[in-house]
Structure formats: structure tokens, C-alpha cells
Design a protein around this motif. Structure first.
Motif, mmCIF file in Angstrom:
data_model
loop_
_atom_site.group_PDB
_atom_site.id
_atom_site.type_symbol
_atom_site.label_atom_id
_atom_site.label_comp_id
_atom_site.label_asym_id
_atom_site.label_seq_id
_atom_site.Cartn_x
_atom_site.Cartn_y
_atom_site.Cartn_z
ATOM 1 N N PRO A 116 40.284 -45.518 25.946
ATOM 2 C CA PRO A 116 40.698 -44.573 25.137
ATOM 3 C C PRO A 116 41.376 -43.353 25.678
ATOM 4 O O PRO A 116 41.158 -43.078 26.948
ATOM 5 N N ASN A 117 42.177 -42.589 25.140
ATOM 6 C CA ASN A 117 42.922 -41.366 25.556
ATOM 7 C C ASN A 117 41.767 -40.097 25.671
ATOM 8 O O ASN A 117 42.110 -39.343 26.344
ATOM 9 N N GLY A 118 41.128 -40.040 24.786
ATOM 10 C CA GLY A 118 40.067 -39.131 24.709
ATOM 11 C C GLY A 118 40.565 -38.010 23.766
ATOM 12 O O GLY A 118 41.885 -38.037 23.357
ATOM 13 N N PRO A 119 39.966 -37.020 23.728
ATOM 14 C CA PRO A 119 40.432 -35.788 22.844
ATOM 15 C C PRO A 119 41.645 -35.267 23.383
ATOM 16 O O PRO A 119 41.735 -35.172 24.552
ATOM 17 N N PRO A 120 42.493 -34.519 22.400
ATOM 18 C CA PRO A 120 43.711 -33.882 23.019
ATOM 19 C C PRO A 120 43.174 -32.587 23.720
ATOM 20 O O PRO A 120 42.281 -32.168 23.478
ATOM 21 N N PRO A 121 44.059 -32.368 24.958
ATOM 22 C CA PRO A 121 43.573 -31.122 25.584
ATOM 23 C C PRO A 121 43.742 -30.005 24.648
ATOM 24 O O PRO A 121 44.433 -29.938 23.988
ATOM 25 N N PRO A 122 42.901 -28.922 25.024
ATOM 26 C CA PRO A 122 42.736 -27.613 24.324
ATOM 27 C C PRO A 122 44.308 -26.985 24.284
ATOM 28 O O PRO A 122 44.931 -27.162 25.630
ATOM 29 N N PRO A 123 44.749 -26.357 23.461
ATOM 30 C CA PRO A 123 46.168 -25.738 23.686
ATOM 31 C C PRO A 123 46.237 -24.523 24.727
ATOM 32 O O PRO A 123 45.307 -23.774 24.822
ATOM 33 N N THR A 124 47.378 -24.367 25.501
ATOM 34 C CA THR A 124 47.418 -23.523 26.389
ATOM 35 C C THR A 124 48.145 -22.276 25.608
ATOM 36 O O THR A 124 48.972 -22.364 24.842
ATOM 37 N N SER A 125 47.378 -21.170 26.108
ATOM 38 C CA SER A 125 48.038 -19.893 25.569
ATOM 39 C C SER A 125 49.067 -19.152 26.356
ATOM 40 O O SER A 125 49.186 -19.288 27.623
#
Length: 125
Positions: A116-125
Motif C-alpha cells: 500500500p501507499n499509506g496515508p497521504p502526507p500532511p499538507p505543507t503550509s
């Protein structure tokens, strides 16, 4: 009794993983995962450092929590395997080596690509 052995294996693996960051044909991910495994059995300090590392920590946690490999790591892994296979022809590797690679590399690539790809990375601000 085995703690020093685990520590040495972890340090060697970490060194190879760090080298893999700059050497395109040396994989980083498997060595870092092996380091985390070894440090968990030998050194809480090294394990904590690795788990909190800005680059390596998310990779390890993604594997531990989701048995997942990020898409970019998959791409780099598969491209590296293809480059190694192509380079074997260029340098004239023995036929037995090329046959072994022709069997092992596609199986390894299949395992990597089917994780699996795993969860999406957190958005960068």
C-alpha cells in the motif's frame, strides 16, 4: 547478550542507508528499516533518534503502522533495480548473474509495487 550484535548491525545498516541517500543504486529504505529493527532490540537512544529523524522517521512509521511504502520510494526502488539490471549488461556481468537478476529483481519489484501507499502526507503550509 545479543544487544551489542544488534547495535553493530543497526549502525552498519544505518550507514548503508545514509550512503543510499547519495548513491543512486544503494537502497535507503530497507537499510533504514533494518536499523530501526536492530535499534529497537539494542539501543533505546538510537531507536528514538531514528524514529524522530525528520527524513527517516516518517518512512519507518509508515512501514510499521501500515506496512506501506510511499509512491516516491517505490518509483526510486524500481528505477534503481532497472538501472542495476541494465548496468549488468553494460559491464558484461556473467550470464549467471544476469539470470539471477532476471528472476529476483522482478519479484522484488512486484512485492514493492503491491505494498500500500499509506496515508497521504500532511499538507505543507
Amino acid at each position: 547478550m545479543f544487544r551489542p550484535v544488534w547495535l553493530v548491525i543497526g549502525l552498519i545498516s544505518l550507514g548503508l542507508g545514509i550512503a543510499g541517500v547519495v548513491l543512486p543504486l544503494l537502497p535507503t529504505t530497507p537499510f533504514v528499516l533494518l536499523s530501526a529493527f536492530c535499534f529497537a532490540r539494542s539501543s533505546p537512544r538510537w531507536h528514538a533518534w531514528l524514529m524522530n529523524h525528520a527524513s527517516f522517521g516518517p518512512l519507518i512509521r509508515n512501514w510499521q503502522q501500515h506496512r506501506a511504502i510511499a509512491p516516491r520510494a517505490k518509483l526510486v526502488s524500481v528505477l534503481s533495480m532497472a538501472a542495476v539490471f541494465a548496468m549488468s549488461f553494460v559491464v558484461g556481468a556473467p550470464v549467471s548473474v544476469i539470470i539471477a537478476q532476471a528472476v529476483i529483481l522482478p519479484i522484488t519489484a512486484l512485492v514493492i509495487l503491491t505494498r500500500p501507499n499509506g496515508p497521504p502526507p500532511p499538507p505543507t503550509s
